[in-house]
Design a protein around this motif. Structure first.
Motif, PDB file in Angstrom:
ATOM      1  N   ASP A  40       7.567 -43.480  -5.738  1.00  9.02           N
ATOM      2  CA  ASP A  40       6.962 -43.500  -7.067  1.00  9.02           C
ATOM      3  C   ASP A  40       6.536 -44.899  -7.508  1.00  9.02           C
ATOM      4  OD1 ASP A  40       7.335 -40.761  -7.325  1.00  9.02           O
ATOM      5  OD2 ASP A  40       9.293 -40.987  -8.283  1.00  9.02           O
ATOM      6  N   ASN A  95       5.433 -44.782 -11.239  1.00  5.66           N
ATOM      7  CA  ASN A  95       4.955 -43.512 -11.794  1.00  5.66           C
ATOM      8  C   ASN A  95       6.174 -42.758 -12.310  1.00  5.66           C
ATOM      9  OD1 ASN A  95       2.075 -43.537 -11.086  1.00  5.66           O
ATOM     10  ND2 ASN A  95       2.869 -43.673  -9.008  1.00  5.66           N
ATOM     11  N   THR A  96       6.139 -42.393 -13.585  1.00  5.46           N
ATOM     12  CA  THR A  96       7.297 -41.754 -14.202  1.00  5.46           C
ATOM     13  C   THR A  96       6.870 -40.859 -15.356  1.00  5.46           C
ATOM     14  OG1 THR A  96       9.443 -42.147 -15.261  1.00  5.46           O
ATOM     15  CG2 THR A  96       7.707 -43.739 -15.736  1.00  5.46           C
TER      16      THR A  96
END
Length: 120
Positions: A40, A95-96
């Motif tokens: 991520d 990315n979250t």
């Protein structure tokens, strides 16, 4: 959504072993507190004050399992008079689904004074 997760630590000496050790500790807490998965992560940026030059703190990232392919870079902080010496800062772009207020920024040792508003 891409979010930035900040962290900072300090070292007592400009020595490779301590620079890597403190950086690993910082990264491990950032990963744990924010449930970061290497896949991520878009990139990781380290900055150091001008008095740290015995090694690249970015090497610490390679101590974390699964982080082999994460892009990482080191830079030098601008030399602002009176700024905190022997300081390592890191920015992880990830990315979250977390909201901005849910992100946990981590500060160790003398670096805690950089963001007293974020003390836990």
């Amino acid at each position: 959504m891409i979010r930035g997760i900040r962290g900072a630590t300090t070292v007592e000496n400009n020595e490779a072993k301590e620079i890597i050790s403190r950086s690993v500790d910082l990264l491990q807490e950032m990963v744990k507190e924010n449930d970061i998965k290497p896949d991520d992560v878009a990139s990781v940026f380290f900055t150091v004050t001008g008095d740290i030059n015995d090694t690249f703190p970015a090497k610490s990232l390679r101590e974390l399992e699964g982080w082999t392919y994460v892009p990482v870079m080191c830079m030098t902080e601008i030399p602002v008079p009176g700024s905190l010496p022997l300081c390592i800062r890191v920015m992880v772009t990830v990315n979250t689904d977390k909201e901005q207020k849910e992100v946990k920024h981590i500060y160790h040792y003398e670096a805690r004074q950089l963001r007293p508003d974020l003390k836990r």
